[in-house]
Design a protein around this motif. Structure first.
Motif, PDB file in Angstrom:
ATOM      1  N   VAL A   1      46.294  32.919  33.342  1.00  0.00           N
ATOM      2  CA  VAL A   1      46.398  33.719  34.565  1.00  0.00           C
ATOM      3  C   VAL A   1      47.679  34.545  34.456  1.00  0.00           C
ATOM      4  N   GLU A   2      47.520  35.870  34.432  1.00  0.00           N
ATOM      5  CA  GLU A   2      48.660  36.743  34.172  1.00  0.00           C
ATOM      6  C   GLU A   2      49.383  37.221  35.431  1.00  0.00           C
ATOM      7  N   ASP A   3      48.644  37.426  36.526  1.00  0.00           N
ATOM      8  CA  ASP A   3      49.267  37.945  37.734  1.00  0.00           C
ATOM      9  C   ASP A   3      48.462  37.517  38.950  1.00  0.00           C
ATOM     10  N   LEU A   4      49.129  37.484  40.107  1.00  0.00           N
ATOM     11  CA  LEU A   4      48.515  37.098  41.367  1.00  0.00           C
ATOM     12  C   LEU A   4      48.982  38.047  42.462  1.00  0.00           C
ATOM     13  N   GLN A   5      48.096  38.337  43.420  1.00  0.00           N
ATOM     14  CA  GLN A   5      48.443  39.180  44.559  1.00  0.00           C
ATOM     15  C   GLN A   5      47.718  38.687  45.810  1.00  0.00           C
ATOM     16  N   TRP A   6      48.501  38.411  46.866  1.00  0.00           N
ATOM     17  CA  TRP A   6      47.912  38.079  48.151  1.00  0.00           C
ATOM     18  C   TRP A   6      47.385  39.348  48.823  1.00  0.00           C
ATOM     19  N   SER A   7      46.380  39.167  49.665  1.00  0.00           N
ATOM     20  CA  SER A   7      45.890  40.274  50.483  1.00  0.00           C
ATOM     21  C   SER A   7      46.983  40.737  51.439  1.00  0.00           C
ATOM     22  N   PRO A   8      47.132  42.043  51.638  1.00  0.00           N
ATOM     23  CA  PRO A   8      48.124  42.543  52.592  1.00  0.00           C
ATOM     24  C   PRO A   8      47.704  42.372  54.052  1.00  0.00           C
ATOM     25  N   THR A   9      46.442  41.984  54.273  1.00  0.00           N
ATOM     26  CA  THR A   9      45.941  41.872  55.652  1.00  0.00           C
ATOM     27  C   THR A   9      45.304  40.523  55.973  1.00  0.00           C
ATOM     28  N   GLU A  10      44.737  39.837  54.973  1.00  0.00           N
ATOM     29  CA  GLU A  10      44.007  38.591  55.210  1.00  0.00           C
ATOM     30  C   GLU A  10      44.861  37.389  54.799  1.00  0.00           C
ATOM     31  N   PRO A  11      45.034  36.407  55.670  1.00  0.00           N
ATOM     32  CA  PRO A  11      45.921  35.279  55.352  1.00  0.00           C
ATOM     33  C   PRO A  11      45.392  34.326  54.288  1.00  0.00           C
ATOM     34  N   HIS A  12      44.074  34.313  54.049  1.00  0.00           N
ATOM     35  CA  HIS A  12      43.490  33.316  53.148  1.00  0.00           C
ATOM     36  C   HIS A  12      43.037  33.887  51.804  1.00  0.00           C
ATOM     37  N   ALA A  13      43.149  35.177  51.593  1.00  0.00           N
ATOM     38  CA  ALA A  13      42.587  35.804  50.392  1.00  0.00           C
ATOM     39  C   ALA A  13      43.677  36.212  49.407  1.00  0.00           C
ATOM     40  N   PHE A  14      43.417  35.965  48.119  1.00  0.00           N
ATOM     41  CA  PHE A  14      44.279  36.474  47.056  1.00  0.00           C
ATOM     42  C   PHE A  14      43.429  36.832  45.852  1.00  0.00           C
ATOM     43  N   VAL A  15      43.993  37.603  44.938  1.00  0.00           N
ATOM     44  CA  VAL A  15      43.295  37.969  43.708  1.00  0.00           C
ATOM     45  C   VAL A  15      44.148  37.541  42.512  1.00  0.00           C
ATOM     46  N   SER A  16      43.465  37.345  41.390  1.00  0.00           N
ATOM     47  CA  SER A  16      44.145  36.967  40.150  1.00  0.00           C
ATOM     48  C   SER A  16      43.565  37.780  39.003  1.00  0.00           C
ATOM     49  N   CYS A  17      44.351  37.922  37.951  1.00  0.00           N
ATOM     50  CA  CYS A  17      43.850  38.576  36.737  1.00  0.00           C
ATOM     51  C   CYS A  17      44.211  37.714  35.541  1.00  0.00           C
ATOM     52  N   SER A  18      43.506  37.960  34.420  1.00  0.00           N
ATOM     53  CA  SER A  18      43.605  37.014  33.318  1.00  0.00           C
ATOM     54  C   SER A  18      43.485  37.686  31.959  1.00  0.00           C
ATOM     55  N   VAL A  19      43.915  36.957  30.952  1.00  0.00           N
ATOM     56  CA  VAL A  19      43.732  37.354  29.556  1.00  0.00           C
ATOM     57  C   VAL A  19      42.246  37.447  29.217  1.00  0.00           C
ATOM     58  N   ASP A  20      41.389  36.789  30.005  1.00  0.00           N
ATOM     59  CA  ASP A  20      39.947  36.850  29.736  1.00  0.00           C
ATOM     60  C   ASP A  20      39.326  38.185  30.145  1.00  0.00           C
ATOM     61  N   GLY A  21      40.151  39.127  30.665  1.00  0.00           N
ATOM     62  CA  GLY A  21      39.665  40.453  30.999  1.00  0.00           C
ATOM     63  C   GLY A  21      39.075  40.597  32.386  1.00  0.00           C
ATOM     64  N   THR A  22      39.126  39.527  33.184  1.00  0.00           N
ATOM     65  CA  THR A  22      38.500  39.558  34.505  1.00  0.00           C
ATOM     66  C   THR A  22      39.530  39.547  35.626  1.00  0.00           C
ATOM     67  N   ILE A  23      39.064  39.949  36.797  1.00  0.00           N
ATOM     68  CA  ILE A  23      39.797  39.811  38.055  1.00  0.00           C
ATOM     69  C   ILE A  23      38.960  38.922  38.961  1.00  0.00           C
ATOM     70  N   ALA A  24      39.598  37.941  39.589  1.00  0.00           N
ATOM     71  CA  ALA A  24      38.893  37.016  40.487  1.00  0.00           C
ATOM     72  C   ALA A  24      39.443  37.165  41.897  1.00  0.00           C
ATOM     73  N   ILE A  25      38.543  37.035  42.873  1.00  0.00           N
ATOM     74  CA  ILE A  25      38.907  37.083  44.284  1.00  0.00           C
ATOM     75  C   ILE A  25      38.714  35.690  44.862  1.00  0.00           C
ATOM     76  N   TRP A  26      39.735  35.199  45.578  1.00  0.00           N
ATOM     77  CA  TRP A  26      39.733  33.825  46.061  1.00  0.00           C
ATOM     78  C   TRP A  26      39.894  33.785  47.578  1.00  0.00           C
ATOM     79  N   ASP A  27      39.264  32.761  48.185  1.00  0.00           N
ATOM     80  CA  ASP A  27      39.473  32.439  49.596  1.00  0.00           C
ATOM     81  C   ASP A  27      39.851  30.965  49.634  1.00  0.00           C
ATOM     82  N   VAL A  28      41.068  30.667  50.075  1.00  0.00           N
ATOM     83  CA  VAL A  28      41.573  29.288  49.989  1.00  0.00           C
ATOM     84  C   VAL A  28      40.765  28.336  50.857  1.00  0.00           C
TER      85      VAL A  28
END
Length: 475
Positions: free
Chosen positions: A279-306
């Motif tokens: 996992v190379e980087d992480l970013q929280w949503s600027p508006t939603e308290p439960h959402a963040f995104v991640s990016c990876s060496v595997d070439g993908t971006i994932a969207i998460w809801d805690v």
């Protein structure tokens, strides 16, 4: 992604002050040569040639260092006011070093004051050719008057060091409580610090620069989390929920931190897992308290809801190579920027997620890995990108090629600008002069100010054409 700084050595201050004078004087005996724009990766320096900075392209440009190179830093939000436009400026930072020996590392908490500068017109209103009575002496006097309006002299650096065992991979200050900072160590530990005493001391101190060796304070972190199975680089504070933190490691695990008090955290021991590589980087949503995104060496971006368990709510292929960095646009929360190891960067629109392709813009300008990417906090269409090709580029995605406007500008400048013809119209500015660029940040309280770190130190820059495009109210 190659993240370490090559052959770290203590930076040496060159006797030339600010980089503003890099391209200044020339002997009157040397024939005048028409300057041309340097194209990295295209042009080559011939024997005897050297690159020179054009100081007129900047409203402010300064260089400094704190000793060992810093792979990561953050700008600390202060109480000096928002939308600051008048020079000189003062800026607070935290940064982590990359020293030769683990015991030599530290976290620097520092203030740079007397950051001088001046506003410039993109197109001169009057030239020497238009007014024969205008001479060099009057030019000099005008220049001096402008300098006095925006402060003068070199910036003043005041530094306090906190001991840190091992190199600092990444460091971030909390938006809501900027004296609280989180750091990733190459030892695999994530630590949270309270730097309020150091920031208060800097705020109350006189503007005397560093004199001799800087003492190193031995301070215990508020938290020292050892639950990651490997070192990491991904870390981000939530801009919506104070104290909420996510950290990601090189083994593909992401841990959620919830604040229990102002100085304690509960770290969920069960990680979020959805990537097949680091996992190379992480970013929280600027508006939603439960959402963040991640990016990876595997070439993908994932969207998460805690709230939805430990697997991603959505995931998509973003690049053909490692996705090194991401930035979630705080002015337009549907937009995400991503930078790759192949030098490309993309703009994604989450509203297109259901269609299967989120990419609305893709740029192939950089030839080496993108090391940092960040949206402007003041203009929704503007972002800064740094790359291993030693370029810091600034882009305005709202721009399109306008041949009539280009012709008018060329006429006004008497065709003294030899701009390359094949550059993307969205490319606003190219900053060079730093080696092994690693990270870039906009100052949220000073519109148009950008700070970058590299193997040879820091640059503070305010390109003149960036400030001219910002809204007058800074919002």
């Amino acid at each position: 992604m190659a993240r370490t700084i090559k052959n770290p050595k203590k930076a040496k201050r060159k006797n030339k002050g600010s980089k503003k004078g890099d391209g200044a004087s020339s002997s009157s005996s040397v024939p005048t040569i028409q300057p041309r724009v340097w194209q990295p990766g295209v042009d080559e320096l011939e024997e005897g040639e050297e690159l020179q900075c054009d100081p007129s392209a900047y409203n402010s440009l300064h260089a400094f260092h704190i000793g060992w190179p810093c792979l990561s830093f953050d700008i600390v939000r202060d109480s000096l006011g928002s939308d600051r436009k008048d020079f000189p400026h003062s800026v607070y930072f935290v940064a982590g070093t990359q020293a030769e020996k683990p015991s030599w590392n530290s976290i620097g908490v520092f203030k740079v004051s007397n950051v001088s500068g001046k506003r410039r017109e993109l197109v001169p209103t009057k030239s020497a050719e238009d007014d024969p009575d205008m001479d060099a002496e009057s030019d000099s006097e005008d220049s001096e008057d402008e300098e006095e309006e925006g402060g003068s002299g070199a910036p003043v650096l005041q530094l306090r060091k906190v001991a840190h065992h091992g190199c600092v991979n990444r460091i971030r200050a909390m938006t809501q409580n900027p004296h609280i900072c989180a750091s990733w160590a190459d030892s695999g530990h994530v630590q949270v610090w309270d730097f309020s005493s150091h920031l208060n001391a800097l705020a109350e101190s006189e503007t005397d620069g560093i004199q001799g060796n800087v003492p190193v304070f031995n301070q215990a972190p508020l938290v020292n989390f050892r639950g990651h199975k490997d070192e990491g680089y991904a870390i981000d504070w939530s801009p919506v929920v104070a104290g909420r933190l996510v950290t990601g490691d090189c083994k593909n695990c992401i841990h959620l931190w919830e604040p229990a008090s102002d100085s304690t955290w509960n770290v969920d021991p069960t990680p979020f897992v959805g990537h097949s590589a680091s996992v190379e980087d992480l970013q929280w949503s600027p508006t939603e308290p439960h959402a963040f995104v991640s990016c990876s060496v595997d070439g993908t971006i994932a969207i998460w809801d805690v709230r939805l368990g430990k697997s991603p709510a959505a995931s998509f292929k973003a690049h053909d190579a490692d996705v090194n960095v991401i930035s979630w646009n705080r002015q337009a929360s549907c937009m995400l920027a991503s930078g790759s190891d192949d030098g490309t960067f993309s703009i994604h629109d989450f509203r297109l997620l259901k269609d299967g392709n989120t990419v609305v813009a893709h740029f192939k300008y950089h030839k080496y890995p993108v090391t940092s990417i960040e949206w402007s906090p003041h203009e929704a269409s503007t972002l800064a990108v740094s790359s291993s090709d030693n370029q810091l580029t600034i882009w305005d995605l709202s721009l399109e090629k306008d041949e009539e406007e280009e012709a008018e500008f060329k006429a006004q400048t008497q065709e003294l600008v030899n701009a390359p013809q094949d550059l993307p119209p969205q490319l606003l500015f190219v900053h060079q002069g730093q080696k092994d660029l690693k990270e870039v940040h906009w100052h949220a309280q000073i519109p148009g100010m950008i700070v970058s770190t590299a193997a040879d130190g820091f640059n503070i820059l305010m390109p003149s054409n960036i400030q001219s495009t910002l809204p007058s109210n800074g919002s």
